[in-house]
Scaffold this active site. Structure first.
Site, PDB file in Angstrom:
ATOM      1  CG  ASP A  49      -0.344  -0.043   2.515  1.00 29.90           C
ATOM      2  OD1 ASP A  49       0.888  -0.218   2.594  1.00 29.90           O
ATOM      3  OD2 ASP A  49      -1.085   0.098   3.520  1.00 29.90           O
ATOM      4  CB  SER A  50       4.573   1.767  -0.049  1.00 24.49           C
ATOM      5  OG  SER A  50       4.822   0.660  -0.871  1.00 24.49           O
ATOM      6  CG  ASP A  88       0.398  -4.104   2.028  1.00 25.40           C
ATOM      7  OD1 ASP A  88       0.526  -5.025   2.858  1.00 25.40           O
ATOM      8  OD2 ASP A  88       1.224  -3.174   1.902  1.00 25.40           O
ATOM      9  CE  LYS A 118       3.241  -6.031   3.734  1.00 28.01           C
ATOM     10  NZ  LYS A 118       2.753  -4.880   4.515  1.00 28.01           N
ATOM     11  CD  GLU A 120       0.773  -1.601   8.057  1.00 22.68           C
ATOM     12  OE1 GLU A 120       0.490  -0.821   8.987  1.00 22.68           O
ATOM     13  OE2 GLU A 120       1.228  -1.221   6.962  1.00 22.68           O
ATOM     14  CD  GLU A 187       8.076  -0.517   7.105  1.00 23.94           C
ATOM     15  OE1 GLU A 187       7.074  -1.186   6.780  1.00 23.94           O
ATOM     16  OE2 GLU A 187       8.315   0.615   6.636  1.00 23.94           O
TER      17      GLU A 187
HETATM   18  O1  KIV Z   1       3.593  -1.120   1.582  1.00 23.21           O
HETATM   19  C1  KIV Z   1       4.752  -1.559   1.489  1.00 23.21           C
HETATM   20  O2  KIV Z   1       5.473  -1.298   0.521  1.00 23.21           O
HETATM   21  C2  KIV Z   1       5.237  -2.396   2.576  1.00 23.21           C
HETATM   22  C3  KIV Z   1       6.692  -2.734   2.583  1.00 23.21           C
HETATM   23  C4  KIV Z   1       7.458  -1.534   2.952  1.00 23.21           C
HETATM   24  C5  KIV Z   1       6.999  -3.890   3.453  1.00 23.21           C
HETATM   25  O3  KIV Z   1       4.490  -2.783   3.428  1.00 23.21           O
END
Ligand code: KIV
Length: 272
Positions: A49-50, A88, A118, A120, A187
Site C-alpha cells: 500500500d506504499s 496489502d 499482507k 499490519e 519493518e
Molecule cells: O507497503 C509496502 O510497501 C510495505 C513494505 C514496505 C513492506 O508494506
C-alpha cells in the site's frame, strides 16, 4: 479431466519452508512492466500500500482504497509468471472484525488472482489471521514500524529503541506466527531486536530497515532504483533512475524544440 494449467508460481508454503535456508528475495512492485523484471529475481512481489505514497503522492498509506490495491494487484499478476504475489490489505479493510477482513481479503484474492495478502499488526490481529488462514487465505504479517499506524506511532520512527519494549514486539511476532501467518515483515526496528525475533519464531522474517539476520529482505522498488528523491536512510540505491529519466526527458524536449526530431521509423522523417 482437468483443464487447469499446473501452478508454477512460488507458493506461500514454499516461502515458509525457506526458514533458516536460502534468503528470501522480495521487492515491491505496482505495475506490470516493472513487475515482469522483478519476477525474474524475486521469490515474492509485494503490491504494497506504499503505492499510495509512491504512485499517487499521498502523505501516508492511510487513505489508500481497496479498489486501488485491487487494480494494481491485477496489473502485477498480469505482468508476472513465477513469483508469489502478495497484496496489502489497506487501512480500514481488516481491523474491525475477522469476518470483514475475510470478505475484503477474498475480494483481493478473487479479483487479482494473487497468492496471499499482507496485513499490519501483532497480537491484536492474531484472531483475524487465524480466521483467514483457516478459510484458505495465506497471510503475511507485518510488525514494527507499521505505516498504517503512523498517526498513533507519531510518525515513521524506528521501533524498539528502548530495550524495555522488546518483549512487546517479540510477543507480537510469536502471536502472528502461531496464528498461522506464512511469514512476517519486520519493518523499521532496531537491528538486535529483529535478529532476536528471527531466531525465536518458526516462520521466515522479511526485513526492511531491520536486520541482515532476517530470513529475507524487501525494499520498495522505487527507493532502491533511485526514483525517490527522499529515500529512507537505510536504503542502498542500486540505480539512479531519477537522473536517467531527467536526462531522457531533457533530451526529448531539446529535440522537439529544435525540430530535429529523430524517430526509428523513417516514414516520419521530413523529406527535403
Ligand atoms: O507497503 C509496502 O510497501 C510495505 C513494505 C514496505 C513492506 O508494506
Amino acid at each position: 479431466m482437468s483443464t487447469q494449467a499446473p501452478i508454477r508460481r512460488i507458493t506461500a508454503p514454499q516461502i515458509t519452508a525457506r526458514k533458516g535456508g536460502e534468503p528470501v528475495v522480495s521487492l515491491t512492485s505496482y505495475h506490470a512492466h516493472t513487475a515482469a523484471i522483478v519476477d525474474r529475481y524475486a521469490d515474492f512481489i509485494l503490491v504494497g500500500d506504499s503505492l499510495g505514497m509512491v504512485m499517487h503522492g499521498m502523505e501516508s498509506t492511510v487513505p489508500v482504497p481497496l479498489d486501488l490495491m485491487i487494480m494494481h494487484g491485477r496489473a502485477v499478476v498480469r505482468g508476472t509468471k513465477q513469483a508469489l504475489i502478495v497484496v496489502d490489505m489497506p487501512f480500514g479493510t481488516y481491523e474491525e472484525s475477522p469476518q470483514i477482513a475475510f470478505r475484503n481479503a477474498a475480494r483481493i484474492m478473487k479479483e487479482t488472482n494473487c497468492g496471499a495478502v499482507k496485513l499490519e499488526g501483532g497480537a491484536r490481529m492474531a484472531d483475524t489471521i487465524h480466521f483467514l488462514v483457516e478459510r484458505g487465505i495465506p497471510v503475511m504479517g507485518h510488525i514494527g514500524l507499521t505505516p498504517q499506524s503512523t498517526n498513533t506511532l507519531g510518525g515513521f520512527k524506528t521501533q524498539g529503541r528502548d530495550e524495555d519494549t522488546w518483549p512487546i514486539y517479540q510477543a507480537d511476532a510469536k502471536a502472528v506466527a502461531e496464528a498461522g501467518a506464512f511469514s512476517i515483515v519486520l519493518e523499521g526496528m532496531v537491528e538486535p531486536l529483529a535478529a532476536q525475533i528471527s531466531k525465536e519464531i518458526k516462520i521466515p522474517t522479511i526485513g526492511i530497515g531491520a536486520s541482515a539476520e532476517c530470513d529475507g529482505q524487501i525494499l520498495v522498488l522505487e527507493d532502491m532504483l533511485g526514483l525517490n528523491p527522499n529515500p529512507p536512510k537505510f536504503v542502498k540505491q542500486y540505480g539512479n533512475l531519477l537522473q536517467g529519466i531527467e536526462d531522457a526527458v531533457e533530451g526529448y524536449a531539446k529535440d522537439v524544440k529544435s525540430r530535429a526530431f529523430p524517430t526509428n521509423d523513417q516514414t516520419y522523417q521530413i523529406k527535403k
